[in-house]
Design a protein around this motif. Structure first.
Motif, mmCIF file in Angstrom:
data_model
loop_
_atom_site.group_PDB
_atom_site.id
_atom_site.type_symbol
_atom_site.label_atom_id
_atom_site.label_comp_id
_atom_site.label_asym_id
_atom_site.label_seq_id
_atom_site.Cartn_x
_atom_site.Cartn_y
_atom_site.Cartn_z
ATOM 1 N N GLY A 30 14.283 -1.805 30.082
ATOM 2 C CA GLY A 30 13.022 -1.918 30.788
ATOM 3 C C GLY A 30 12.086 -0.768 30.475
ATOM 4 N N ALA A 31 12.549 0.194 29.692
ATOM 5 C CA ALA A 31 11.750 1.363 29.315
ATOM 6 C C ALA A 31 12.128 1.774 27.893
ATOM 7 C CB ALA A 31 12.014 2.511 30.279
ATOM 8 N N GLU A 32 11.353 2.684 27.327
ATOM 9 C CA GLU A 32 11.657 3.194 25.991
ATOM 10 C C GLU A 32 13.071 3.774 25.974
ATOM 11 O OE1 GLU A 32 9.768 3.573 23.030
ATOM 12 O OE2 GLU A 32 8.353 2.186 23.934
ATOM 13 N N PRO A 33 13.830 3.554 24.894
ATOM 14 C CA PRO A 33 15.172 4.130 24.812
ATOM 15 C C PRO A 33 15.121 5.659 24.786
ATOM 16 C CG PRO A 33 14.748 2.625 22.962
ATOM 17 C CD PRO A 33 13.494 2.753 23.735
ATOM 18 N N GLY A 34 16.143 6.275 25.321
ATOM 19 C CA GLY A 34 16.206 7.729 25.383
ATOM 20 C C GLY A 34 17.509 8.269 24.829
ATOM 21 N N PRO A 35 17.826 9.514 25.168
ATOM 22 C CA PRO A 35 19.022 10.162 24.619
ATOM 23 C C PRO A 35 20.333 9.482 25.006
ATOM 24 C CG PRO A 35 17.883 11.608 26.194
ATOM 25 C CD PRO A 35 17.051 10.392 26.039
ATOM 26 N N LEU A 36 20.381 8.795 26.129
ATOM 27 C CA LEU A 36 21.611 8.123 26.561
ATOM 28 C C LEU A 36 22.046 7.066 25.538
ATOM 29 C CD1 LEU A 36 23.758 7.783 28.790
ATOM 30 C CD2 LEU A 36 22.259 6.075 29.810
ATOM 31 N N THR A 42 18.844 -1.761 23.451
ATOM 32 C CA THR A 42 19.979 -2.610 23.783
ATOM 33 C C THR A 42 19.539 -4.059 23.626
ATOM 34 O OG1 THR A 42 20.688 -0.973 25.401
ATOM 35 C CG2 THR A 42 21.730 -3.143 25.518
ATOM 36 N N VAL A 43 20.265 -4.804 22.801
ATOM 37 C CA VAL A 43 19.931 -6.200 22.523
ATOM 38 C C VAL A 43 21.104 -7.074 22.958
ATOM 39 C CG1 VAL A 43 19.275 -7.852 20.726
ATOM 40 C CG2 VAL A 43 18.576 -5.456 20.513
ATOM 41 N N PRO A 52 26.410 -7.046 23.855
ATOM 42 C CA PRO A 52 25.169 -6.337 23.567
ATOM 43 C C PRO A 52 25.379 -5.300 22.458
ATOM 44 C CG PRO A 52 25.561 -6.441 25.923
ATOM 45 C CD PRO A 52 26.812 -6.929 25.247
ATOM 46 N N ALA A 53 24.341 -5.105 21.654
ATOM 47 C CA ALA A 53 24.398 -4.131 20.564
ATOM 48 C C ALA A 53 23.258 -3.139 20.718
ATOM 49 C CB ALA A 53 24.288 -4.841 19.215
ATOM 50 N N LEU A 54 23.462 -1.930 20.224
ATOM 51 C CA LEU A 54 22.414 -0.910 20.208
ATOM 52 C C LEU A 54 21.799 -0.881 18.817
ATOM 53 C CD1 LEU A 54 24.269 1.937 22.119
ATOM 54 C CD2 LEU A 54 22.399 0.519 22.969
ATOM 55 N N CYS A 55 20.484 -1.122 18.736
ATOM 56 C CA CYS A 55 19.792 -1.177 17.453
ATOM 57 C C CYS A 55 18.558 -0.297 17.461
ATOM 58 C CB CYS A 55 19.376 -2.625 17.131
ATOM 59 S SG CYS A 55 20.732 -3.794 17.086
ATOM 60 N N GLU A 56 18.294 0.347 16.339
ATOM 61 C CA GLU A 56 17.092 1.173 16.210
ATOM 62 C C GLU A 56 15.878 0.264 16.046
ATOM 63 O OE1 GLU A 56 17.734 3.822 12.941
ATOM 64 O OE2 GLU A 56 19.541 4.649 13.828
ATOM 65 N N SER A 57 14.703 0.781 16.333
ATOM 66 C CA SER A 57 13.466 0.004 16.219
ATOM 67 C C SER A 57 13.286 -0.587 14.830
ATOM 68 C CB SER A 57 12.260 0.877 16.566
ATOM 69 O OG SER A 57 12.288 1.231 17.918
ATOM 70 N N ALA A 58 13.626 0.175 13.804
ATOM 71 C CA ALA A 58 13.463 -0.279 12.418
ATOM 72 C C ALA A 58 14.417 -1.421 12.074
ATOM 73 C CB ALA A 58 13.673 0.885 11.462
ATOM 74 N N GLU A 59 15.450 -1.607 12.877
ATOM 75 C CA GLU A 59 16.431 -2.659 12.622
ATOM 76 C C GLU A 59 16.073 -3.984 13.309
ATOM 77 O OE1 GLU A 59 20.420 0.099 12.175
ATOM 78 O OE2 GLU A 59 19.888 -0.615 14.181
ATOM 79 N N LEU A 60 14.965 -3.986 14.060
ATOM 80 C CA LEU A 60 14.560 -5.164 14.822
ATOM 81 C C LEU A 60 13.185 -5.652 14.391
ATOM 82 C CD1 LEU A 60 15.555 -3.856 18.366
ATOM 83 C CD2 LEU A 60 16.877 -5.395 16.909
ATOM 84 N N ARG A 61 12.982 -6.949 14.551
ATOM 85 C CA ARG A 61 11.675 -7.564 14.275
ATOM 86 C C ARG A 61 11.369 -8.511 15.429
ATOM 87 N NH1 ARG A 61 10.926 -12.160 10.115
ATOM 88 N NH2 ARG A 61 13.154 -12.053 10.365
#
Length: 64
Positions: A30-36, A42-43, A52-61
Motif C-alpha cells: 500500500g506504500a513505496e517499498p522500504g528497507p524491510l 510484493t506481488v 507472493p514474490a518480492l520483485c524490484e521495480s525494473a523487474e515489473l511492467r
C-alpha cells in the motif's frame, strides 16, 4: 517506476522466484517499498504453488 496497491503487473524478471517470470500478478504493498523488503514490491499471483514474490521495480511492467 511507482505502482499502486492492487495494480495488475507482469513479471519480466524476478530474482526472488524465477517461476514468476511471465506471470501476471497484483501489487500487495500500500506504500513505496522500504528497507524491510529491500526496496522490492510484493506481488501476489493467486496460484496454488506460487506464493507472493518480492520483485524490484525494473523487474515489473504495468499490465493495465
Amino acid at each position: 517506476m511507482t505502482f499502486r496497491q492492487d495494480q495488475k503487473v507482469i513479471v519480466v524478471a524476478c530474482k526472488d522466484d524465477s517461476r514468476a517470470v511471465g506471470l501476471t500478478g497484483w501489487i500487495v504493498d500500500g506504500a513505496e517499498p522500504g528497507p524491510l523488503t529491500d526496496y522490492r514490491w510484493t506481488v501476489r499471483f493467486g496460484r496454488l504453488l506460487i506464493g507472493p514474490a518480492l520483485c524490484e521495480s525494473a523487474e515489473l511492467r504495468a499490465a493495465d
